[in-house]
Scaffold this motif. Structure first.
Motif: not given
Lengths: 250, 250
Positions: B18-20, B30, B215
């Motif tokens: 993930d990118t959080r 992000v 996305e």
């Protein structure tokens, strides 16, 4: 570790707990973590416990006033007028037990000996209610939006509960759902173990509608455990297939 | 929080992250947590990171020697002769970064600033390999019995990986499986968030076979996310029904 779930349905409350306690992985025992007290026709109250076993056993003993001789005991759970007051009293005993043990152990006691509890039940003239009680003694109540509580090793078994829960479901379907959730947890965390305890509190019944210990040899549990792998595989294959570089997936 | 998975298949390695990142729930950003370096025809190496962002960014920068001017840099990832040595070097930088930051912060630094990493890749003439690196700098390697590693928020998405994994599966099925696992995690923990990064290391290819950012609007991901609820419900109903008091169920 421990895994307990309490779930509110339209027709009542379903409870399930495991029975494994461990002090390290080389010291494993079976202890009951689900307790109940009933006044048939008037009230049914159940408590499930997670966390330090000495703490939770002490709270249960104090709820029943076991430090007194039998004739002097008065079980407040059987006398308090509302489930809210039952939650307050349980929370108070839990907080006191945790704090006392911590302070008796000084610096080494900090952050230890904690436990949490699920309190469920119904008293005549009122709704069935479900509470989760924190080590600090405060608590929250289940609601329409959050109709179930988990304590202990909660994460492995949570996704299926979120997806499978339905307020209108039968008690049978709720037990089946809980068994899937427990099976996922058992498969991932050795410190959660069979047998399981299960109890159903049926609305306006004031005694356990069903109560059962599910042993490791239970045929139904084994059929759920083995069947779920196949069912999940079928579910997985029923999803649309992924392909690399398809439009919108560049 | 973070969720990253690296999975070894017969045909290669599939990675998803993930990118959080968050510092509290009111400070969400992000950031990329998946990195790769390739020498086409010779090697491909990927690192995924979980934990303290300052720590992991520092390790990545040091791997690339970004403290030096571009002409003075020599990226050890592109020069070390084996994946084992890549894991050793990454672990060493991780341990040093964690320990330095902790000691610089004295008593307050204890137990903080930690991170863990997944290192995956293949160097020509050797097998694809997958490692999980601990904050202490030591590491373990994936094996036939434990063919995937998770870091970060690992529990919600683990049961489906355990049940769905198959060493022979296609890259497409592996990505689908990872999407289900990530969807379960996203639904349960707000601090894991879209977009996702996905990369496929195909055996003996030495460059990313597929690389994609998924996305929040990705149609395939949305179809998995919504389809999985229905598929699980169907799977649940395909299990034998429970009934109270049946033989062997007391």
């Amino acid at each position: 570790m421990t895994y307990c779930v309490g779930m509110v349905l339209d027709r009542g409350i379903v409870l399930m707990s495991d029975t494994r306690t461990n002090s390290g992985v080389d010291n494993i025992s079976v202890f009951r973590k689900m307790f109940h007290w009933a006044v048939p026709g008037e009230r049914i109250i159940s408590v499930m416990t997670a966390g330090n076993l000495a703490t939770t056993q002490s709270v249960i003993s104090r709820l029943e006033e076991r430090s007194k001789t039998p004739e002097e005991r008065s079980n407040s759970l059987l006398e308090l007028p509302t489930m809210f007051q039952v939650a307050v009293e349980t929370g108070k005993l839990l907080r006191e037990t945790v704090q006392d043990t911590q302070s008796e152990n000084g610096e080494q006691g900090k952050g230890r000996f904690t436990a949490s509890m699920i309190v469920a039940g119904q008293i005549k003239g009122m709704e069935p209610r479900l509470f989760m009680i924190y080590p600090e003694g405060n608590f929250i109540e289940a609601s329409f939006d959050t109709p179930f509580f988990q304590i202990g090793e909660t994460k492995y078994g949570r996704p299926i509960l979120i997806r499978g829960y339905d307020r209108n479901m039968s008690f049978e379907d709720a037990v089946k759902l809980l068994m899937v959730s427990f099976d996922s947890t058992l498969k991932a965390n050795l410190s959660v173990g069979l047998p399981l305890d299960m109890m159903v509190i049926e609305r306006d019944k004031y005694e356990p509608a069903h109560e059962q210990r599910i042993e490791a040899t239970d045929e139904y549990f084994l059929s759920v455990s083995s069947g779920w792998s196949d069912a999940l595989r079928t579910a997985f294959h029923s999803l649309p297939n992924f392909s690399f570089g398809q439009p919108g997936n560049g």
